[in-house]
Each structure stands twice: as structure tokens, then as C-alpha cells.
Motif scaffolding. Structure first.
Motif, PDB file in Angstrom:
ATOM      1  N   HIS A 351      34.053  65.177  49.353  1.00  0.00           N
ATOM      2  CA  HIS A 351      33.657  63.699  49.665  1.00  0.00           C
ATOM      3  C   HIS A 351      33.278  63.070  48.512  1.00  0.00           C
ATOM      4  CE1 HIS A 351      32.766  60.944  52.548  1.00  0.00           C
ATOM      5  NE2 HIS A 351      31.523  60.745  52.121  1.00  0.00           N
ATOM      6  N   LEU A 352      32.649  63.689  47.717  1.00  0.00           N
ATOM      7  CA  LEU A 352      31.945  63.228  46.422  1.00  0.00           C
ATOM      8  C   LEU A 352      32.860  62.443  45.243  1.00  0.00           C
ATOM      9  CD1 LEU A 352      28.879  65.235  46.064  1.00  0.00           C
ATOM     10  CD2 LEU A 352      28.959  63.026  47.526  1.00  0.00           C
ATOM     11  N   VAL A 353      33.801  61.842  45.767  1.00  0.00           N
ATOM     12  CA  VAL A 353      35.146  61.508  44.626  1.00  0.00           C
ATOM     13  C   VAL A 353      34.527  60.987  43.633  1.00  0.00           C
ATOM     14  CG1 VAL A 353      37.114  60.247  44.335  1.00  0.00           C
ATOM     15  CG2 VAL A 353      36.794  61.838  46.481  1.00  0.00           C
ATOM     16  N   PRO A 354      33.557  59.913  43.767  1.00  0.00           N
ATOM     17  CA  PRO A 354      33.227  59.016  42.505  1.00  0.00           C
ATOM     18  C   PRO A 354      32.295  59.944  41.241  1.00  0.00           C
ATOM     19  CG  PRO A 354      32.773  57.871  44.520  1.00  0.00           C
ATOM     20  CD  PRO A 354      33.098  59.338  44.778  1.00  0.00           C
ATOM     21  N   VAL A 355      31.841  61.132  42.022  1.00  0.00           N
ATOM     22  CA  VAL A 355      31.032  61.811  41.071  1.00  0.00           C
ATOM     23  C   VAL A 355      31.966  62.748  40.317  1.00  0.00           C
ATOM     24  CG1 VAL A 355      29.064  63.404  40.943  1.00  0.00           C
ATOM     25  CG2 VAL A 355      29.022  61.521  42.817  1.00  0.00           C
ATOM     26  N   ALA A 356      33.024  63.166  40.888  1.00  0.00           N
ATOM     27  CA  ALA A 356      33.860  64.173  40.041  1.00  0.00           C
ATOM     28  C   ALA A 356      34.443  63.584  38.803  1.00  0.00           C
ATOM     29  CB  ALA A 356      35.173  64.600  40.914  1.00  0.00           C
ATOM     30  N   ASP A 357      34.411  64.388  37.546  1.00  0.00           N
ATOM     31  CA  ASP A 357      34.640  64.027  36.554  1.00  0.00           C
ATOM     32  C   ASP A 357      36.104  63.237  36.534  1.00  0.00           C
ATOM     33  OD1 ASP A 357      32.705  65.477  35.734  1.00  0.00           O
ATOM     34  OD2 ASP A 357      33.670  67.295  35.001  1.00  0.00           O
ATOM     35  N   GLY A 358      36.144  62.172  35.953  1.00  0.00           N
ATOM     36  CA  GLY A 358      37.152  61.200  35.545  1.00  0.00           C
ATOM     37  C   GLY A 358      37.827  60.428  36.487  1.00  0.00           C
ATOM     38  N   PHE A 359      37.022  60.631  37.881  1.00  0.00           N
ATOM     39  CA  PHE A 359      37.786  59.854  39.008  1.00  0.00           C
ATOM     40  C   PHE A 359      37.173  58.364  39.198  1.00  0.00           C
ATOM     41  CE2 PHE A 359      39.070  64.234  40.542  1.00  0.00           C
ATOM     42  CZ  PHE A 359      40.135  63.723  40.822  1.00  0.00           C
ATOM     43  N   SER A 360      36.206  58.129  38.858  1.00  0.00           N
ATOM     44  CA  SER A 360      35.759  56.735  38.763  1.00  0.00           C
ATOM     45  C   SER A 360      36.645  55.725  37.826  1.00  0.00           C
ATOM     46  CB  SER A 360      34.246  56.544  38.195  1.00  0.00           C
ATOM     47  OG  SER A 360      33.507  56.813  39.302  1.00  0.00           O
ATOM     48  N   ASP A 361      37.058  56.341  36.508  1.00  0.00           N
ATOM     49  CA  ASP A 361      38.019  55.774  35.497  1.00  0.00           C
ATOM     50  C   ASP A 361      39.274  55.404  36.294  1.00  0.00           C
ATOM     51  OD1 ASP A 361      35.895  55.433  33.826  1.00  0.00           O
ATOM     52  OD2 ASP A 361      36.340  57.100  32.515  1.00  0.00           O
ATOM     53  N   ALA A 362      39.772  56.576  36.944  1.00  0.00           N
ATOM     54  CA  ALA A 362      41.153  56.642  37.533  1.00  0.00           C
ATOM     55  C   ALA A 362      41.289  55.724  38.633  1.00  0.00           C
ATOM     56  CB  ALA A 362      41.491  57.996  37.814  1.00  0.00           C
ATOM     57  N   ILE A 363      40.207  55.553  39.423  1.00  0.00           N
ATOM     58  CA  ILE A 363      40.333  54.535  40.478  1.00  0.00           C
ATOM     59  C   ILE A 363      40.474  53.157  40.003  1.00  0.00           C
ATOM     60  CG2 ILE A 363      38.813  53.640  42.249  1.00  0.00           C
ATOM     61  CD1 ILE A 363      37.545  56.581  42.488  1.00  0.00           C
ATOM     62  N   VAL A 364      39.460  52.825  38.930  1.00  0.00           N
ATOM     63  CA  VAL A 364      39.666  51.327  38.539  1.00  0.00           C
ATOM     64  C   VAL A 364      40.924  51.007  37.876  1.00  0.00           C
ATOM     65  CG1 VAL A 364      37.196  50.932  38.521  1.00  0.00           C
ATOM     66  CG2 VAL A 364      38.425  51.970  36.336  1.00  0.00           C
ATOM     67  N   LYS A 365      41.229  52.246  37.193  1.00  0.00           N
ATOM     68  CA  LYS A 365      42.524  51.891  36.286  1.00  0.00           C
ATOM     69  C   LYS A 365      43.901  51.665  37.447  1.00  0.00           C
ATOM     70  CE  LYS A 365      41.600  54.097  31.807  1.00  0.00           C
ATOM     71  NZ  LYS A 365      42.213  55.454  31.130  1.00  0.00           N
ATOM     72  N   ALA A 366      43.911  52.416  38.368  1.00  0.00           N
ATOM     73  CA  ALA A 366      45.001  52.211  39.403  1.00  0.00           C
ATOM     74  C   ALA A 366      44.608  50.928  40.128  1.00  0.00           C
ATOM     75  CB  ALA A 366      44.947  53.478  40.354  1.00  0.00           C
ATOM     76  N   LEU A 367      43.727  50.681  40.349  1.00  0.00           N
ATOM     77  CA  LEU A 367      43.389  49.208  40.914  1.00  0.00           C
ATOM     78  C   LEU A 367      43.826  48.169  40.073  1.00  0.00           C
ATOM     79  CD1 LEU A 367      42.432  47.781  43.335  1.00  0.00           C
ATOM     80  CD2 LEU A 367      40.195  47.940  42.720  1.00  0.00           C
ATOM     81  N   LEU A 368      43.429  48.083  38.821  1.00  0.00           N
ATOM     82  CA  LEU A 368      43.374  47.027  38.088  1.00  0.00           C
ATOM     83  C   LEU A 368      44.635  46.893  37.115  1.00  0.00           C
ATOM     84  CD1 LEU A 368      39.792  47.018  36.510  1.00  0.00           C
ATOM     85  CD2 LEU A 368      40.425  45.741  38.325  1.00  0.00           C
ATOM     86  N   LEU A 369      45.289  48.084  36.890  1.00  0.00           N
ATOM     87  CA  LEU A 369      46.434  48.244  35.914  1.00  0.00           C
ATOM     88  C   LEU A 369      47.723  48.820  36.779  1.00  0.00           C
ATOM     89  CD1 LEU A 369      44.625  49.630  32.639  1.00  0.00           C
ATOM     90  CD2 LEU A 369      45.092  47.243  33.438  1.00  0.00           C
TER      91      LEU A 369
END
Length: 372
Positions: A351-369
Motif C-alpha cells: 500500500h505504501l507506493v510513494p515510499v517504495a524506492d523510485g516510485f514517486s519519481d515514476a509517478i510524476v514522470k508518467a503524469l507530466l511526460l
């Protein structure tokens, strides 16, 4: 013979007098019993009413209230909303993001973005305390629509422009559904991270929602059932000591998958602000979250239409396959019903997706780019 008759008559009179006294005594006792019963019943009802009433909130900034330590805006209805800015300065930003925190959280918890990604993409991100959390005023008239309106007010007063991105985690992800419903024209894109499910959304097949509901601990099954069917009992249910209440509120680690428990140590930093999260009262933060999140919705997310029919933006949904808090089966069903959503199912993640390594960056890159 006349003397005998007089004796019988006198004896009969005495018996009648004794019976009258007994009847009078019985009548008096019955009357008193009824009065005592009424008084006891009224006392019991008064006690029951008082026990289900939450205490008044400890509003930040009020006389003799809690201090205000963060910047706040004044909303259209007069409430105050506390916020926190992250990333590059607004005047240099290319992308404006509003982040919506989850259950039992506050403005201090947000995406763990790397400084390189923030600088490279020019990201400005603002997080805020949802109503009743942290230092934002409670909203006792809170509705599905009200948080979306709060987000719109925040974006306008901070001058984020006509369109902005919104990202929500867990219960905050559920709020993103309301943004897609009520303010789609203000969104440049949206991301839902492990959004909480309402088991009573009518779009779910009955067997699927029942299966997901039954996967919860029994205490949580009862907690969400009370929030749905008897919202007026939510405060009492989660504060009484007779039955187990919400294990989510109790922070029971057994609720989380082994993958999540390995990440708990990365959340140790929240200790310096944890006391702020619920400082205005559990009812105006946690319990109202449950009442809104698991109550009767006026729309079904599975009936939503694509807010970006011309591909001028996108909506992404991220969910860990090992999520023990929100059933992945229900999330994937929503993604099937809404094919315009970019669905990311993450093996080996809880459940803690944003805490897992690298996923916060992946989320914003998918959304913005648009990166996958």
C-alpha cells in the motif's frame, strides 16, 4: 340474629378497609415504579445521546485554541486551509501540482521526489491539510464535493493558473475521484495512488465487492459498516471499549503486507509532526473521513467520462499487487471499466507506493511526460 349480622357486617367492613388499603398501596407502588422507570429511561437515553456526541474540535487559531504555525488561506465559506510548498519557486515552475494526503496524515507527507527530477522538470508542488486535519479548520458540513472545492480555492489563491495537476494517495486518492467529477475543467492531469475503495459503489459486481470486503479484518468490516449504515454512531463505535474498533486508526501493523512493513522505518521522520495530524479531534479528521469515504456516494466513479477526450491530459492509477489495505482485484476492475485510465499494477509492492524506492519519481514522470 341481629347481633350476628352486625358482627358479620363489621367484619366485612374491616376486610373491605384492609383490601382498600392494600389496593391503594399497590396502586401507589405501581405509580412510583412507572415514574422511576420513566426517569431511568430518560437518564439512559440522555447518557446514550451524550456518548455518541463527539467533543467540540480544538480549532487552530481560536481563542485559547491551538497555535497556527503554517501559512493558510481563507476559503469561500470562511474556513482556513493550511498548506506547505515544495519544489521550485512558482514563478520558475513549469508544472503545478496539488498533492492530497491520505488517512491519518497531513500536509507534511507528500511524494518523495528526488531533487534532480524536481529541478529538471521544474516542479512546484503544494500539499495541504484536508479539513479537520493538522491546522485546517474542520468542516462539519463536509461532503464529497467540498474537498474538491477546497482544492480549487487553494489553486486560485496561490495563482496556480487555470489548470493544474492533482495527485492523491490512499484516502487522498479517493478525493481525486471527486476532482474528476466536480472540477475536471481545472485539471491538467491526475494520478490516484492506491485510492481507497468504497465497497458500496454500485458499479462493482456484488460477489467481487463482497470478496474484497471480507478480506478486511473483522474489526474493520464493522467500522466501515457503521460508517456506511449508521454514520451518527461512527464516533461512538471508534471510541467505545466493548468491541474492537478500526485497526487502521489503531495503526495495527498486521494490516500491512510484509513489503509495507519493511518500509515502516522510512516513515520514522513523521514523528516530529505526528501529534499535529489529529490535534483538532478524531471526529473532525478520521471519523468524517470514514463517513464520507464509505458513505452513500452521489456518483459512481465507474460512471465517469474521460476528462481528456482529446488527449490534452491523462489520468493514472497506481496500485501495489501486495496491497493488503485496498484490494487490488477491485482496483483492476475499475481500470477495466474505465479504459481511458492508465493503470499501473505493481508486483511486489504494497500500500505504501510513494515510499517504495523510485516510485514517486515514476509517478510524476508518467503524469507530466507520459513516460510509462
Amino acid at each position: 340474629m341481629a347481633g350476628v349480622n352486625r358482627k358479620i357486617s363489621a367484619s366485612s367492613a374491616r376486610a373491605h378497609t384492609r383490601k382498600a388499603k392494600q389496593n391503594s398501596s399497590f396502586s401507589f407502588s405501581s405509580g412510583m415504579l412507572r415514574k422511576v422507570s420513566v426517569v431511568l429511561l430518560m437518564g439512559l437515553l440522555a447518557w446514550a445521546y451524550q456518548s455518541i456526541q463527539p467533543p467540540p474540535p480544538k480549532i487552530c487559531g481560536s481563542p485559547n485554541g491551538l497555535p497556527v504555525t503554517s501559512p493558510r488561506i481563507k476559503l469561500r465559506d470562511g474556513r482556513h486551509l493550511a498548506y506547505k510548498e515544495h519544489g521550485v519557486p512558482k514563478e520558475k515552475a513549469k508544472y503545478m501540482i496539488v498533492y492530497v494526503h491520505g488517512f491519518a496524515s497531513c500536509r507534511h507527507e507528500t511524494l518523495l521526489l528526488s531533487p534532480e527530477v524536481v529541478e529538471e522538470l521544474g516542479i512546484y508542488l503544494v500539499s495541504f491539510d484536508r479539513a479537520g486535519y493538522g491546522e485546517s479548520d474542520p468542516n462539519l458540513k463536509r461532503t464529497l464535493r467540498s474537498t474538491a472545492s477546497d482544492i480549487e480555492d487553494l489553486a486560485d489563491q496561490l495563482e496556480l493558473g487555470p489548470k493544474f495537476y492533482v495527485i492523491g494517495n490512499s484516502m487522498g486518492g479517493q478525493v481525486v475521484w471527486t476532482c474528476l467529477k466536480y472540477i475536471p475543467d481545472r485539471l491538467a492531469g491526475a494520478a490516484l495512488i492506491a485510492p481507497v475503495i468504497n465497497y458500496w459503489w454500485p458499479g462493482f459486481p456484488a460477489n467481487l465487492s463482497r470478496e474484497g470486503y471480507n478480506r478486511q479484518p473483522v474489526a474493520d468490516q464493522w467500522a466501515v459498516r457503521v460508517a456506511h449504515y449508521a454514520p451518527w454512531l461512527t464516533y461512538w463505535w471508534n471510541t467505545q471499549k466493548w468491541f474492537p474498533s478500526s485497526s487502521v486508526i489503531a495503526h495495527n501493523p498486521e494490516l500491512f503486507s510484509p513489503q509495507d512493513r519493511e518500509l515502516f522505518r522510512q516513515l520514522m521522520g513523521r514523528r516530529h509532526y505526528e501529534a499535529q495530524v489529529r490535534q483538532q479531534g478524531d471526529f473532525v479528521s478520521l471519523h468524517l473521513d470514514m463517513i464520507i469515504g464509505f458513505g452513500k456516494w452521489e456518483f459512481d466513479p465507474m460512471d465517469l467520462e474521460n476528462p481528456f477526450p482529446n488527449n490534452e491530459g491523462s489520468v493514472h492509477l497506481w496500485h501495489g499487487y501486495q496491497d493488503w489495505v485496498v484490494p487490488v482485484t477491485l482496483q483492476s476492475y475499475i481500470a477495466q471499466k474505465l479504459p481511458w485510465i492508465h493503470y499501473h499494477e505493481l508486483p511486489g509492492v504494497g500500500h505504501l507506493v510513494p515510499v517504495a524506492d523510485g516510485f514517486s519519481d515514476a509517478i510524476v514522470k508518467a503524469l507530466l511526460l507520459g513516460e510509462q
